[in-house]
Scaffold this motif. Structure first.
Motif, PDB file in Angstrom:
ATOM      1  N   PRO A 110      53.249  33.491  52.576  1.00  0.00           N
ATOM      2  CA  PRO A 110      53.732  34.419  53.605  1.00  0.00           C
ATOM      3  C   PRO A 110      52.804  35.616  53.789  1.00  0.00           C
ATOM      4  O   PRO A 110      53.060  36.724  53.323  1.00  0.00           O
ATOM      5  N   THR A 111      51.694  35.363  54.466  1.00  0.00           N
ATOM      6  CA  THR A 111      50.746  36.410  54.811  1.00  0.00           C
ATOM      7  C   THR A 111      50.304  36.185  56.248  1.00  0.00           C
ATOM      8  O   THR A 111      50.450  35.086  56.782  1.00  0.00           O
ATOM      9  N   GLY A 112      49.762  37.214  56.885  1.00  0.00           N
ATOM     10  CA  GLY A 112      49.448  37.098  58.300  1.00  0.00           C
ATOM     11  C   GLY A 112      50.730  36.882  59.087  1.00  0.00           C
ATOM     12  O   GLY A 112      51.702  37.608  58.922  1.00  0.00           O
ATOM     13  N   PRO A 167      44.967  39.031  50.394  1.00  0.00           N
ATOM     14  CA  PRO A 167      44.271  40.100  51.120  1.00  0.00           C
ATOM     15  C   PRO A 167      43.994  41.348  50.285  1.00  0.00           C
ATOM     16  O   PRO A 167      44.430  42.456  50.606  1.00  0.00           O
ATOM     17  N   LEU A 168      43.236  41.155  49.201  1.00  0.00           N
ATOM     18  CA  LEU A 168      42.800  42.265  48.354  1.00  0.00           C
ATOM     19  C   LEU A 168      41.277  42.331  48.436  1.00  0.00           C
ATOM     20  O   LEU A 168      40.575  41.505  47.842  1.00  0.00           O
ATOM     21  N   ALA A 169      40.768  43.294  49.201  1.00  0.00           N
ATOM     22  CA  ALA A 169      39.328  43.399  49.412  1.00  0.00           C
ATOM     23  C   ALA A 169      38.634  43.807  48.116  1.00  0.00           C
ATOM     24  O   ALA A 169      39.028  44.762  47.454  1.00  0.00           O
ATOM     25  N   CYS A 170      37.589  43.065  47.765  1.00  0.00           N
ATOM     26  CA  CYS A 170      36.835  43.326  46.536  1.00  0.00           C
ATOM     27  C   CYS A 170      35.468  43.938  46.815  1.00  0.00           C
ATOM     28  O   CYS A 170      34.737  44.274  45.879  1.00  0.00           O
ATOM     29  N   GLY A 171      35.117  44.070  48.076  1.00  0.00           N
ATOM     30  CA  GLY A 171      33.824  44.613  48.465  1.00  0.00           C
ATOM     31  C   GLY A 171      33.468  44.140  49.851  1.00  0.00           C
ATOM     32  O   GLY A 171      34.265  43.455  50.515  1.00  0.00           O
ATOM     33  N   ASN A 172      32.268  44.477  50.310  1.00  0.00           N
ATOM     34  CA  ASN A 172      31.820  44.073  51.643  1.00  0.00           C
ATOM     35  C   ASN A 172      30.345  43.704  51.565  1.00  0.00           C
ATOM     36  O   ASN A 172      29.546  44.437  50.964  1.00  0.00           O
ATOM     37  N   VAL A 173      29.988  42.568  52.150  1.00  0.00           N
ATOM     38  CA  VAL A 173      28.601  42.094  52.059  1.00  0.00           C
ATOM     39  C   VAL A 173      27.654  42.960  52.865  1.00  0.00           C
ATOM     40  O   VAL A 173      26.430  42.818  52.727  1.00  0.00           O
ATOM     41  N   VAL A 230      54.784  37.674  47.585  1.00  0.00           N
ATOM     42  CA  VAL A 230      56.225  37.749  47.346  1.00  0.00           C
ATOM     43  C   VAL A 230      56.603  38.907  46.418  1.00  0.00           C
ATOM     44  O   VAL A 230      57.614  39.577  46.632  1.00  0.00           O
ATOM     45  N   THR A 231      55.761  39.169  45.405  1.00  0.00           N
ATOM     46  CA  THR A 231      56.124  40.186  44.406  1.00  0.00           C
ATOM     47  C   THR A 231      55.325  41.471  44.520  1.00  0.00           C
ATOM     48  O   THR A 231      55.716  42.501  43.954  1.00  0.00           O
ATOM     49  N   GLY A 232      54.170  41.426  45.196  1.00  0.00           N
ATOM     50  CA  GLY A 232      53.301  42.593  45.264  1.00  0.00           C
ATOM     51  C   GLY A 232      52.356  42.719  44.085  1.00  0.00           C
ATOM     52  O   GLY A 232      51.575  43.664  44.005  1.00  0.00           O
TER      53      GLY A 232
END
Length: 368
Positions: free
Chosen positions: A194-196, A290-296, A343-345
């Motif tokens: 359940p995302t987006g 959807p946990l951003a770890c960085g950006n190329v 679901v849980t965060g």
């Protein structure tokens, strides 16, 4: 090219890289992870940035590369990027276009010309009524069938992706037969996160997850194509249990390999053998987490993948909580980290849609 014989160290290099080349798409799918839009985001990676990303991907021991979206075909330079990846960097490249009018015979011929390893279409119903409802677009089923015909003509290997939800649970047996008719090499079932646009109310229940996976194991034995489960690492546990119950004491998880492309020699999970790059260069453990770890645009993909605290936590199964933490299958499975987060965060919590209760949990070693 990637070797499937020796398992790679997922702490260093992923087995598969998914690049969301654009968010643009003409469809309005009920479950869309990307919440796709009709027009490209002006911030999406440019052609030159895309080539630099491909360079970085190749340097990570040549993982499999998949172009996704949105609709990859909505990106005008898609085949130039694919050609660069295949010819210059010797990567195996697949893509997952949407079933829109952009799926033309000319587009399929171009894919064949540049050496695309596989083309994946989504099929979420065995008939137009079910599929088109799920895809939010009348005519999507007919477009998919027409595209499948083009792929057969050009002898491009076909993968079929199906998102399992309460809308098509009753139709899975019919879809399995349809996949056989299509002469697909692989049926990849995505268990809804359940995302987006995906909603928890659209998901099937934990016991239904378990039943579908047990049924998939039977299908894997019967059908001429391979079966793969996405965001359902507990399928590996189901297969092991089925083999052990058949008195195969040394059973290991070895999926049917009608072809080897996309079939990891050891299981992948979010951030653990699997990495996702968004259309604007953000790096995630997967498209569903959807946990951003960085950006190329700011750091190399290799550095982000190898050193992100989130990525490292995901690869350390001792950090898992609840019943996943005490489960004897957690190094084989590990639960869907994306579903736990949605679901849980908490991305390290137990997968709330896994029905299995480990013995240690039954003994009261963990709060359920």
């Amino acid at each position: 090219m990637i070797s499937l014989e020796t398992p790679r160290d997922y702490r260093e290099n992923p087995f598969i890289v998914i690049w969301e080349v654009t968010r643009a798409c003409a469809l309005k799918c009920l479950h869309c992870r990307a919440e796709a839009q009709y027009h490209p985001d002006p911030r999406q990676l440019t052609f030159e940035e895309g080539k630099r990303l491909i360079d970085q991907i190749a340097e990570m021991n040549h993982p499999l590369l998949v172009f996704t979206g949105g609709d990859p075909l909505a990106r005008p330079d898609l085949f130039e990027l694919a050609q660069y990846a295949i010819e210059e960097k010797k990567l195996s490249v697949s893509m997952t276009p949407s079933a829109t009018p952009k799926v033309t015979q000319a587009a399929v011929e171009k894919a064949k010309q540049v050496g695309l390893s596989r083309w994946a279409f989504s099929l979420d119903g065995s008939c137009a009524d079910i599929h088109d409802h799920f895809r939010g677009t009348v005519g999507s089923y007919a477009t998919t069938m027409r595209g499948i015909g083009y792929l057969k003509e050009m002898n491009i290997p076909i993968q079929v992706n199906t998102t399992v939800s309460r809308y098509n649970l009753h139709d899975l047996e019919q879809i399995a037969e349809k996949v056989k008719e299509m002469q697909a090499v692989l049926w990849s079932l995505f268990f809804l996160v359940p995302t987006g646009r995906g909603m928890e109310k659209d998901m099937i229940a934990p016991d239904e997850h378990e039943a579908v996976m047990k049924w998939l194991y039977q299908i894997q034995q019967q059908m001429p194509y391979g079966v793969k489960a996405t965001e359902a690492p507990h399928y590996r546990r189901v297969v092991l249990q089925a083999k052990r119950s058949a008195n195969k004491s040394s059973a290991t998880f070895e999926p049917k390999r009608t072809d080897v492309l996309g079939r990891a020699p050891k299981g992948v999970n979010d951030g653990d053998g699997f990495v996702f790059i968004s259309h604007i260069g953000e790096v995630y453990p997967s498209g569903f987490l959807p946990l951003a770890c960085g950006n190329v645009r700011e750091d190399s993909l290799a550095h982000i993948y190898r050193h992100s605290p989130i990525m490292n936590n995901l690869r350390d199964k001792s950090q898992l909580k609840g019943k996943c933490g005490v489960c004897e299958f957690n190094t084989v499975c590990g639960g869907s980290r994306a579903r736990a987060y949605a679901v849980t965060g908490d991305y390290l919590e137990s997968d709330p849609y896994c029905a299995y209760i480990p013995p240690r949990a039954k003994e009261g070693k963990v709060f359920l």
